[in-house]
Design an enzyme around this catalytic site. Structure first.
Site, PDB file in Angstrom:
ATOM      1  N   LYS A  66      38.457 -51.744 -30.561  1.00  0.00           N
ATOM      2  CA  LYS A  66      38.871 -52.943 -29.822  1.00  0.00           C
ATOM      3  C   LYS A  66      37.618 -53.664 -29.334  1.00  0.00           C
ATOM      4  CE  LYS A  66      42.113 -54.296 -26.127  1.00  0.00           C
ATOM      5  NZ  LYS A  66      43.097 -53.793 -25.140  1.00  0.00           N
ATOM      6  N   SER A 141      47.635 -55.782 -25.425  1.00  0.00           N
ATOM      7  CA  SER A 141      46.518 -56.570 -25.892  1.00  0.00           C
ATOM      8  C   SER A 141      45.737 -55.959 -27.055  1.00  0.00           C
ATOM      9  CB  SER A 141      45.555 -56.794 -24.721  1.00  0.00           C
ATOM     10  OG  SER A 141      45.005 -55.576 -24.277  1.00  0.00           O
ATOM     11  N   SER A 165      48.744 -51.745 -23.016  1.00  0.00           N
ATOM     12  CA  SER A 165      48.096 -52.409 -24.152  1.00  0.00           C
ATOM     13  C   SER A 165      47.751 -51.540 -25.353  1.00  0.00           C
ATOM     14  CB  SER A 165      46.833 -53.112 -23.684  1.00  0.00           C
ATOM     15  OG  SER A 165      47.178 -54.353 -23.146  1.00  0.00           O
TER      16      SER A 165
HETATM   17  N1  GLN Z   1      50.175 -56.960 -20.941  1.00  0.00           N
HETATM   18  C1  GLN Z   1      49.625 -56.474 -19.719  1.00  0.00           C
HETATM   19  C2  GLN Z   1      48.766 -57.552 -19.082  1.00  0.00           C
HETATM   20  O1  GLN Z   1      48.761 -58.610 -19.593  1.00  0.00           O
HETATM   21  C3  GLN Z   1      48.836 -55.235 -19.971  1.00  0.00           C
HETATM   22  C4  GLN Z   1      47.517 -55.504 -20.576  1.00  0.00           C
HETATM   23  C5  GLN Z   1      46.716 -54.263 -20.825  1.00  0.00           C
HETATM   24  O2  GLN Z   1      47.204 -53.143 -20.791  1.00  0.00           O
HETATM   25  N2  GLN Z   1      45.446 -54.481 -21.042  1.00  0.00           N
HETATM   26  O3  GLN Z   1      48.127 -57.363 -18.103  1.00  0.00           O
END
Ligand code: GLN
Length: 476
Positions: A66, A141, A165
């Protein structure tokens, strides 16, 4: 096979680079393919094998990273304009551990900007598409990492999970994804989003591969002050132990808001576990219903503090202006996308003098209640079972204009981050639309061994999932 010299790491790498070349135009899993670096690493693995040296546990295995994991000399963007041109001067600890284990780093994967989002659509570089249906999102994400594994571009990938994410994109792309216990994997070199929630974890095509990758990246690291002082986990060793005598609680709050086709898969997974010897019962943890609200106060609060460092001086982008304050403003206005700005504003507000008690501190109290709720459930359950995401992959663009609906994608994943507990998403058949469904297993702190062995039983019972076809005639 690489270790025994039967296959060469270089050949395996070239096959994967060819798959990326053929398919990533349609998927956009990668921000950057590091072909030259990967070739150097693969050559080194083959050299070690030829010389009779130990090439490591992941000898020649292509891994996608990532793009919020620092890689020395290699651009690390967090899919944000504000980091444009920045090359970290050091490797994240997980990257060092992968290299030492003989893994080959094929590239940096697309993500929601600074990991804020559930679809990769907040990336400054355009969205990733779901390999199973390119009109759908891959989740987020870590959508690029999940899509890369699903598309066969790399058998393993790393993601980060602050509020789901790793697990939500794993579910939407039909791969395995695990968020380990907070503190088991070093966060040194992971660009910070919300430091009390962020964890790095594996994405893979199988539970065994996820366990193997977790074994390689886990363990104490003096460079991360939140790293637990305990030996490297050995999850792989317990994988085949089965579920006989274990109690699995089906978490009713997680079923409440989920789509009927997803709920049906969770019940089917529960039946499979019962058939394999587990005791299955329904469990209620009413506190988890407040997880999403607490998260959207805590995570933005921490993010507003962490993202203050992007000032136009220390990293990446700089937009010049007449004085320093104007330069800071111009840089941040141009460099951050709308979702990141929304989080910074929310976070600054909830931490501000007159409001901290009413919002941020109240959210911390809710967080404690959620931990208490889970603790109560784990008095009689070994693991909890539920959906990973309330629906299968949604259409690109469907939720971009409605942040609250987008945030709801993480309603089942966020509670584990607030508690610091491990959780894994395992593919379990498809929904009515033919797209992958993920079921989630949750356990108390440091129960990765148990969570993974239950996941292995779920995996064995899962209906088969057709591989995505990106290039006509070559299923991945
Ligand atoms: N979708 C969640 C957010 O927007 C989690 C994101 C994540 O785990 N990095 O914060």
């Amino acid at each position: 096979m690489v270790s025994s010299g039967e296959w060469s790491a270089v050949d395996i790498l070239e096959q994967h680079l060819a798959a990326i070349e053929a398919g990533d135009g349609a998927v956009h899993a990668f921000n950057l393919v590091t072909a030259d670096l990967a070739r150097e690493q693969a050559v080194e693995v083959d050299r070690k094998v030829a010389a009779g040296e130990d090439p490591g546990l992941l000898a020649g295995v292509p891994v996608a990273l990532k793009d919020n994991l620092c890689t020395r000399g290699v651009p690390t963007t967090c899919s944000s304009r504000i980091l444009e041109g920045w090359r970290p001067p050091y490797d994240a600890t997980v990257v060092t551990r992968l290299r030492e284990a003989g893994a080959v780093m094929v590239g940096k994967t697309n993500m929601d900007e600074f990991a804020m989002g559930s679809s990769t659509e907040t990336s400054a570089f355009g969205p990733t598409r779901n390999p199973h249906d390119t009109s759908r999102v891959p989740g987020g994400s870590s959508g690029g990492s999940a899509a890369a594994v699903a598309a066969g571009f790399a058998p393993l990938a790393l993601g980060s999970d602050t509020g789901g994410s790793i697990r939500q994109p794993a579910a939407l792309c039909g791969v395995v994804g695990m968020k380990p216990t907070y503190g088991t994997v070093s966060r040194y070199g992971l660009v910070a989003f919300a430091s009390s929630l962020d964890q790095i974890g594996p994405l893979a095509t199988s539970v065994a591969d996820a366990a193997l990758l977790f074994d390689v990246i886990g363990g104490n690291d003096l460079l991360d002050s939140t790293s637990l002082h305990r030996p490297t986990p050995r999850a792989l060793a317990v994988l085949d132990d089965g579920v006989d005598g274990l109690t699995v609680g089906v978490l009713s709050e997680f079923l409440d808001g989920a789509a009927p086709d997803v709920v049906a898969r969770v019940h089917q997974a529960a039946e499979a576990l019962a058939g394999a010897g587990a005791r299955v019962e329904e469990v209620s943890v009413p506190e988890v219903a407040f997880g999403l609200s607490a998260y959207y106060l805590i995570a933005p609060g921490e993010a507003s503090s962490n993202l203050a460092r992007y000032d136009g001086v220390r990293y990446g982008l700089r937009v010049d202006a007449e004085d320093v304050a104007a330069m800071n403003t111009a840089t941040r206005s141009a460099g951050f996308g709308a979702e990141v700005k929304r989080r910074i504003m929310l976070g600054t507000y909830v931490l501000s003098a007159g409001y901290m008690d009413a919002y941020y501190n109240q959210a911390l109290r809710v967080r404690t209640r959620i931990i208490e709720g889970f603790t109560r459930a784990y008095h009689h359950c070994d693991v909890l079972l539920g959906p990973t995401a309330p629906t299968t992959a949604f259409a690109l663009g469907a939720k971009v204009d409605d942040p609250l609906t987008m945030y709801l994608s993480d309603v089942c994943t966020i509670p584990s981050n607030l508690a610091g507990h491990p959780a894994i998403s395992v593919p379990f058949g498809t929904g009515d639309d033919g797209l992958p469904v993920g079921v989630q297993l949750l356990g108390p702190a440091l129960s990765e061994g148990t969570v993974l062995k239950v996941a292995a039983v779920v995996e064995a019972a899962a209906p088969p999932l057709a591989a995505p076809v990106l290039v006509e005639g070559t299923p991945t």
